[in-house]
Design a protein around this motif. Structure first.
Motif: not given
Length: 284
Positions: A100-117
């Motif tokens: 509910q809170h995070l999905k509207p702020l992240l878009k597949p293709g537009r945003h790239k996740l980088i692994g961390c910890t």
């Protein structure tokens, strides 16, 4: 003395931001060739170590500013930073609060996740856990004083998720104060201002407190697709792969590196992104 310790803990994220600002100004004055990367991120004890590694190994100045996960992602959306840091537990089911809170702020293709910890979150309690607190239900039953995290933080979302799992209402917790970092929560418990709070294990260990694990969570960095291959972000990813930084992270209680520097699929890394059941056909 405890009041001073707590005040220092509450100010720590702001002092980190001021330190980063001063370092940036000095670096530019001495050497204008240094790369700069602005990062808004949820509070974390591994990121200052990453900033030090990036400066020494990559000549990259990370302008690190701590904020809640939601606030950090909003800063990215508004162009106030190039990279944001947020954390979520790897949940497939029952993760409606995060979606509910995070999905509207992240878009597949537009945003790239980088692994961390990956890190452990749980109840921070007094040494020896004298109140025998092991769950949020125990907090409600004993009317323990609870140090809550601020709105906009993913730890606040985790608290809401755990309450829903236990069939509890937030009003059943005796929330006496709100803190804006893991270290501030731990300092409040250490100083007797609260009986418990939810924070990472490393913060509890820093203050010699007890820790009851409740969840493992992944800490991600995220950027827009069009900056992923730009020199500052490439330098950040190299710093994440640096063995010295990884060893320093592994030495922290409750921490482990998790695909550091790798570019991850947003829909695979966040299992709650795709609903298990298809939505009904509006036309039928």
């Amino acid at each position: 003395l405890w009041a001073e310790t707590h005040a220092r803990a509450r100010m720590a994220p702001h002092i980190e931001a001021l330190r980063a600002e001063l370092e940036h100004v000095l670096a530019e004055a001495l050497d204008g060739s240094q790369q700069v990367l602005t990062v808004y991120a949820s509070h974390d004890l591994a990121l200052p170590l990453l900033r030090d590694t990036a400066r020494q190994a990559e000549r990259l100045h990370i302008d690190l500013r701590f904020a809640g996960s939601i606030d950090a992602l909003r800063a990215l959306a508004e162009g106030r930073c190039a990279v944001a840091g947020f954390h979520v537990p790897p949940l497939e089911d029952g993760a409606a609060v995060f979606a509910q809170h995070l999905k509207p702020l992240l878009k597949p293709g537009r945003h790239k996740l980088i692994g961390c910890t990956r890190r452990a979150q749980g109840l921070v309690v007094a040494p020896g856990n004298p109140m025998a607190l092991k769950t949020l239900a125990d907090l409600a039953r004993t009317r323990a004083r609870f140090a809550q995290r601020q709105e906009g933080s993913a730890t606040r979302l985790l608290t809401e998720h755990l309450l829903a799992q236990a069939g509890l209402d937030a009003l059943q917790l005796i929330s006496t104060r709100t803190e804006d970092s893991h270290t501030a929560v731990a300092a409040a418990v250490a100083g007797g201002l609260a009986d418990a709070g939810i924070a990472i294990e490393a913060a509890a260990a820093e203050h010699g407190l007890g820790f009851v694990p409740l969840a493992q969570e992944d800490y991600f960095l995220v950027c827009l697709d069009d900056v992923l291959e730009q020199p500052p972000v490439l330098a950040l990813r190299r710093a994440l792969r640096d063995p010295a930084w990884q060893a320093a992270v592994a030495a922290r209680p409750g921490y482990a590196v998790q695909q550091p520097g790798d570019v991850l699929s947003l829909t695979r890394a966040l299992p709650w992104w795709n609903f298990r059941h298809p939505k009904p056909d509006k036309g039928g």
